[in-house]
Motif scaffolding. Structure first.
Motif, mmCIF file in Angstrom:
data_model
loop_
_atom_site.group_PDB
_atom_site.id
_atom_site.type_symbol
_atom_site.label_atom_id
_atom_site.label_comp_id
_atom_site.label_asym_id
_atom_site.label_seq_id
_atom_site.Cartn_x
_atom_site.Cartn_y
_atom_site.Cartn_z
ATOM 1 N N ILE A 45 -33.887 1.382 -6.791
ATOM 2 C CA ILE A 45 -33.194 0.897 -7.985
ATOM 3 C C ILE A 45 -31.962 0.098 -7.584
ATOM 4 O O ILE A 45 -31.100 0.583 -6.841
ATOM 5 N N ASP A 86 -35.038 1.051 -20.937
ATOM 6 C CA ASP A 86 -35.339 2.337 -20.302
ATOM 7 C C ASP A 86 -36.587 2.992 -20.882
ATOM 8 O O ASP A 86 -37.381 3.577 -20.146
ATOM 9 N N ARG A 126 -33.556 5.794 -16.147
ATOM 10 C CA ARG A 126 -32.160 5.969 -15.709
ATOM 11 C C ARG A 126 -31.772 7.423 -15.525
ATOM 12 O O ARG A 126 -30.982 7.757 -14.650
ATOM 13 N N ARG A 177 -35.934 -2.630 -10.569
ATOM 14 C CA ARG A 177 -36.417 -1.285 -10.208
ATOM 15 C C ARG A 177 -37.840 -1.407 -9.665
ATOM 16 O O ARG A 177 -38.715 -1.944 -10.343
ATOM 17 N N THR A 186 -30.928 4.250 -4.683
ATOM 18 C CA THR A 186 -30.119 3.435 -5.589
ATOM 19 C C THR A 186 -29.105 2.678 -4.755
ATOM 20 O O THR A 186 -28.288 3.287 -4.055
ATOM 21 N N ASN A 187 -29.155 1.345 -4.845
ATOM 22 C CA ASN A 187 -28.444 0.502 -3.886
ATOM 23 C C ASN A 187 -28.887 0.934 -2.476
ATOM 24 O O ASN A 187 -30.051 0.840 -2.142
ATOM 25 N N ARG A 199 -26.253 -10.182 -11.141
ATOM 26 C CA ARG A 199 -27.498 -9.585 -10.639
ATOM 27 C C ARG A 199 -28.220 -8.875 -11.769
ATOM 28 O O ARG A 199 -27.629 -8.104 -12.534
ATOM 29 N N ASP A 231 -31.000 -6.161 -13.379
ATOM 30 C CA ASP A 231 -31.412 -4.794 -13.070
ATOM 31 C C ASP A 231 -32.850 -4.843 -12.540
ATOM 32 O O ASP A 231 -33.771 -5.275 -13.243
ATOM 33 N N GLN A 281 -37.946 -5.896 -13.901
ATOM 34 C CA GLN A 281 -36.641 -6.546 -14.010
ATOM 35 C C GLN A 281 -36.155 -6.543 -15.454
ATOM 36 O O GLN A 281 -36.844 -7.033 -16.363
ATOM 37 N N ASP A 282 -34.989 -5.924 -15.658
ATOM 38 C CA ASP A 282 -34.296 -5.898 -16.952
ATOM 39 C C ASP A 282 -35.116 -5.270 -18.070
ATOM 40 O O ASP A 282 -35.007 -5.671 -19.239
ATOM 41 N N PRO A 304 -29.174 -1.509 -9.697
ATOM 42 C CA PRO A 304 -28.655 -1.676 -11.059
ATOM 43 C C PRO A 304 -28.056 -3.071 -11.282
ATOM 44 O O PRO A 304 -27.631 -3.752 -10.338
ATOM 45 N N ALA A 305 -28.054 -3.453 -12.525
ATOM 46 C CA ALA A 305 -27.507 -4.767 -12.886
ATOM 47 C C ALA A 305 -26.031 -4.875 -12.511
ATOM 48 O O ALA A 305 -25.278 -3.895 -12.593
#
Length: 525
Positions: free
Chosen positions: A125, A499, A508, A141, A518-519, A137, A139, A495-496, A127-128
């Protein structure tokens, strides 16, 4: 004719697609009459699989794990009949088949555990970052999703663990892929009993019946049609190099090429270094002989080549090895065809220049018509290097001892070796220090490198790699263990997406509470 998910039989023999029962008195716990698959049956099975995939790919992880456990439970309920029929069809012993059934149910439950834990989907993931400059950037996933219907070709040498409910089927189900099995003709009754257990598990778990189908055939045309069918998205095969490459070429020549995951054989060379021979001649010989002859040498990891450096204890080692082979009796092989091929191949090797038989047991064909007799042959490294035929697999209880006289010959052998499922190093500390560079070179030749052991016996777990460089396989995946699931999935990035529209693994709040990246951080947050 009505098409069923399973077309079953009593024992059959085939000749160009024509089938007849050869043991109609055998009571199998099945009711559907045997029919050979035709184009209508193939189309029906794949059409139902494609329809089932729309549902099966998205069922929750608990339902999927329950399904896998249900198959294992159903197999155990029919274990007595299953093993009895498998013994009759394969010639394998009750002890061997009980162990194989335990492996089959064990790997089904291993995948159930994997699915329940959930992290295998490799969720990532990012995140935006709407305020990032100069470019915001989105979002994004990412996770792994199933490919679609998988065709599994049953193997001749493992009627349970590499067949209808074997590792390929279990991995494909775990990934979320429907499975169509093409039965190996050597064990149709065993396959029928296994298939009824799977079908019962499908029904009991309220899954679409197209999640599983099993087909019989008496010709190559059915296999060809299955690989070329537009609904087929992947193929799993265990067998010969010729068969695996034929399927690979068919798959690559489609309008939309698909992967064929083919395990195609291996000579599983063993390198025995001098100090190991000097210190452990007898115990080492006994260990090697058992590995070569167990199961009539019909394991894909049987050591077919034993390379030995010349040393002061070489003659003693050879005598112990001959004695160990003498203690191995002829055993019934899987099929008449496999037995005939074994005798043809070992006779060819023994006729080659410089090859001599150290030991070849006697066999009474009238008492054991499909028996394979243990054979140990010998050749110098010089002659082995000159003759490509001596590097080919002989499927059966045969091994070739190659005597190496120099470091140059050893280097040439390692350079010549093709890809293997396994390579084994038998060495003492002094050997490792002296030959460390050569041992390191062997890592480029095999999928599993063994130290002071034997290659037969493949543990089923997350660390196992049962694969290897070409021609052992045509891919870089394992066909054994939990990592084999990755053959039947592909990555997809969202992308984007809001949820509520995301898969559970990417939401999320992480409702499955699985480990995700995440990152650059792994966590269950």
């Amino acid at each position: 004719m009505k098409t069923e998910n399973i077309v079953a039989c009593n024992y059959v023999e085939s000749n160009g697609g024509s089938f007849k029962a050869i043991n109609p008195s055998l009571n199998l716990p099945i009711s559907t009459p045997f029919v050979a698959a035709d184009n209508d049956i193939i189309d029906s099975a794949l059409d139902k699989a494609a329809a089932a995939f729309k549902v099966f790919k998205s069922i929750n992880k608990d339902q999927k794990s329950n399904f896998l456990r249900s198959i294992a439970n159903e197999l155990e309920l029919v274990a007595t009949a299953l093993i009895d029929v498998a013994m009759q069809e394969s010639g394998l012993t009750e002890v061997r088949l009980k162990g194989e059934l335990a492996r089959t149910t064990g790997q089904l439950r291993m995948f159930a555990d994997l699915i329940e834990e959930g992290s295998w989907v490799d969720a990532v993931i990012m995140p935006a970052m709407p305020d990032r400059l100069p470019i915001p950037r989105a979002d994004i996933r990412r996770m792994l999703r199933p490919l679609g219907p998988v065709v599994v070709f049953g193997a001749s040498n493992f009627p349970l663990a590499f067949s209808v409910a074997g590792g390929d089927t279990a991995a494909a189900f775990a990934a979320g892929c429907p499975v169509i099995v093409k039965v190996h003709p050597a064990h149709p009754g065993t396959s029928a009993i296994t298939a009824t257990a799977i079908i019962k598990a499908v029904k009991n778990n309220h899954l679409p019946d197209g999640c599983f189908s099993m087909l019989y055939d008496g010709s190559y045309e059915v296999g060809t049609a299955l690989v070329q069918h537009p609904h087929t998205k992947a193929v799993a095969f265990t067998g010969s190099l010729k068969g695996g490459m034929a399927l690979h070429k068919l798959a690559q020549n489609r309008k939309d090429p698909i992967p064929v995951f083919a395990e195609m054989g291996s000579t599983n060379p063993i390198f025995v270094f001098p100090e190991a021979v000097i210190n452990n001649a007898q115990s080492l010989s006994e260990k090697l002989a058992v590995s070569v002859t167990s199961g009539a040498g019909q394991f894909c990891t049987k050591p077919g080549l034993i390379f030995v450096m010349e040393n002061i204890n070489l003659d003693n080692f050879k005598n112990h090895l001959i004695t160990a082979f003498q203690n191995s009796l002829p055993v019934t092989m899987l099929t008449p065809g496999i037995c005939a091929n074994y005798f043809e191949k070992n006779a060819k090797v023994l006729s080659e220049n410089g090859v001599s038989a150290l030991y070849a047991s006697e066999i009474d064909k009238s008492a054991l018509p499909n028996g394979g007799n243990p054979i140990l042959a010998e050749v110098t490294a010089e002659n082995w290097l000159k003759n490509p035929l001596l590097a080919e697999e002989v499927f059966g209880p045969f091994s070739l001892l190659i005597i190496i006289k120099s470091i140059d010959e050893l280097n040439a052998i390692v350079e010549k070796l093709e890809g293997q499922l396994t390579t084994t190093v038998i060495a003492e500390a002094e050997d490792v220090a002296k030959y460390c560079a050569i041992i390191e070179d062997l890592t480029d030749k095999a999928g599993r490198l063994i130290f002071n052991g034997v290659p037969t016996g493949v543990e089923v777990n997350a660390a196992m790699n049962h694969g290897g460089p070409f021609p052992a396989t045509n891919n870089n995946f394992t066909s054994v263990g939990s990592k084999s699931i990755y053959r039947f999935v592909r990555p997809i990035a969202y992308q984007d997406w809001p949820d509520h529209l995301l898969p559970m693994e990417l939401k999320r709040e992480n409702p499955y509470h699985i480990t995700r990246q995440t990152n650059q951080t792994l966590s269950k947050d």
